[in-house]
Write an enzyme that holds these catalytic residues in place. Sequence first.
Site, PDB file in Angstrom:
ATOM      1  N   VAL A  57      12.160  21.294 -81.273  1.00 36.66           N
ATOM      2  CA  VAL A  57      12.833  20.271 -82.077  1.00 36.66           C
ATOM      3  C   VAL A  57      12.264  20.243 -83.491  1.00 36.66           C
ATOM      4  CG1 VAL A  57      13.159  17.786 -82.355  1.00 36.66           C
ATOM      5  CG2 VAL A  57      13.504  18.840 -80.109  1.00 36.66           C
TER       6      VAL A  57
ATOM      7  N   TRP B 132      13.207  23.401 -85.368  1.00 37.06           N
ATOM      8  CA  TRP B 132      14.637  23.367 -85.679  1.00 37.06           C
ATOM      9  C   TRP B 132      14.898  22.514 -86.909  1.00 37.06           C
ATOM     10  CZ3 TRP B 132      18.056  19.217 -85.819  1.00 37.06           C
ATOM     11  CH2 TRP B 132      19.398  19.567 -85.976  1.00 37.06           C
ATOM     12  N   HIS B 133      14.189  21.386 -87.028  1.00 34.43           N
ATOM     13  CA  HIS B 133      14.388  20.533 -88.207  1.00 34.43           C
ATOM     14  C   HIS B 133      13.997  21.274 -89.479  1.00 34.43           C
ATOM     15  CE1 HIS B 133      14.768  17.015 -85.498  1.00 34.43           C
ATOM     16  NE2 HIS B 133      15.401  16.480 -86.518  1.00 34.43           N
ATOM     17  N   ASP B 134      12.826  21.863 -89.463  1.00 32.01           N
ATOM     18  CA  ASP B 134      12.342  22.628 -90.616  1.00 32.01           C
ATOM     19  C   ASP B 134      11.019  23.267 -90.220  1.00 32.01           C
ATOM     20  OD1 ASP B 134      12.264  23.757 -93.081  1.00 32.01           O
ATOM     21  OD2 ASP B 134      12.182  21.896 -94.222  1.00 32.01           O
TER      22      ASP B 134
END
Length: 625
Positions: free
Chosen positions: A505, A508-510
């Site tokens: 997670v 995936w965000h950055d």
Amino acid sequence: MGVFSILGNVYDLDTLDTRFTVSSTTPYKTVIEARNDTTAASKERAAKWNSRPQSVSKWNTPEFYLYYVVFVLAVPYMFWIAYDASKTTHPNYRNYEPYLSPGWIPGRKIKDATDAQYRTFRNNIPYLAALLIFHPLLRKLYNLVIYRVNSGGQASRPTLEEADQRLNQRASFDFGFAIIYLLALHGVSAFKILGILYLNYQVATALPRKMVPVATWVFNIGILFANELGKGYKFRNIALFLWTFLSGGLIDESNSSLVNWGAWLDSYGGLMGRWEILFNITVLRLISFNLDYYWSLERRSYSPVELDPSSLSERDRISTPAQAKDFSFRNYIAYAIYAPLYLAGPIITFNDYISQLRYKPATLELSRTIRYGLRFALALLAMEIVLHYDYVQAIAKVSPRWADYTAAQLCLLSYFNLHLIWLKLLLPWRFFRLWSLVDGIDPPENMIRCVSNNWSTLAFWRSWHRSFYRWSLRYIYIPLGGSSFASARDAARSILTYVLVFTFVALWHDIQLRLLIWGWLIVFFMLPEMAAGSLFPKRRWESRPTTYRMLCCVGAVGNVLMMMTANLVGFAFGVDGLRTILAGIFEHFSGYVFLALACSILFVGVQVMFEIRESEIRRGINLKC
């Protein structure tokens, strides 16, 4: 209908998403059929939860009258503190004034639009609104001209041939519009995106079946890193690399036609040249397609003859594999680049998308869509008002001298910063979901609760970016074995599962260290709540419900503080910024006094949160968040 009645309908959970008021195993058509008896649906829904004795409402008790007084006094004062810290007379004002610009609210000539993500969305709202109207109308025109049918009409139970025709109509349009949409948004970079999509399709369909899951994860996580490191794979950089390789390391860029041609191509980057920062949401759809295809191969002989395909529950739409012919490249592109959900989601699985293309969801009702649109407009208005009066993001932008602020101001600036983060995510998600609803696809709602209506770390994760949470359950959490704390070994494996989920997670965000820290902090802060649930099981306190409620509330206050800490690190100030703010809060005795007062107010707020959930359960709704 009065104003309060209208607002009550607008803010009803059923308006937000029927998934919150109807079980995922119940076809929504049965709810529609039960409307002749206005109480039938709610009675059926409540039966599941009301087998135990119902709790008595506390809204009209002396305890809650005291809480109302606290709310009436505390909430306006909270806004005042943040507003006071944003005054032009504050010593730090001149430092962030360049980040402020004229506003539209009378008497407030300045507003805060320092956040690039929200500023991009806000500035493009008129164009997005035009697209929301134009896109569904263009689909109707397409169906009328190409297929000679009016897409607005549909039999209550279409035949299989009619359903296939509807899928073909919608998927063909989605595919064609996706190509045009990509070219308009990203220019020549659209071909880079289509290239990635083609490679992912080959991973799913060309590799041996047993290799598909591992290859899918390796490929897509690799794409996340490659996009970050390659900065969108500029054609000039690619040409420079090729020319350097071909010329043996000697290059004169000014005389290199290949490099100049690459730079010329880069100049045609469309409306959003930095496509790579928007591609993360597409990665989730690529994984969904591959794994849904992989799982469908084991169930090719499966045919749910007992189910009405035109009236599937949401769970059946997701779990029932699409037909073999549905996993075509056209449908894959139509799904991965479905215009209303392409930029920000919400996320819908491939199986669900195909099912909704075949059969129009019964949950799509004009009156609900209008109420949902009004709810979006009110959220947008709330965001604008806060930005005009509380310059919290501009203050944080300039890395101010936090010692210039009181402990109360530091706490409330941090608190409102979290609300702005919540709103800047909620607004695009709700707009794009509204566009999808108007177009005939019903994706999950991403935000259930206001950020101030969360007390549980576990429940917060379920209600924040809910479609991503559900995606993570289906494609990561459950395949890894879920969680169990029956033994020490199971607990250790479960914690590892959570760490793996939140590591993905965060990445995936950055790809940033502070987001990895955020993900790991979330897992770390889950542990006390899990431990408390084991040490203080509710069944042992059945004879003392009030004591148990108060005990839970104390723990919930600690949870709220930990969640605020984790999200301020991940999405606002980072570790160093948070450390500086905390030092400012505890520098003087007044900071401790304010923190004690803040915890007392949080205690009151959590009690109200508890009762909101109990009220929902009395209606037969248990969202577990």
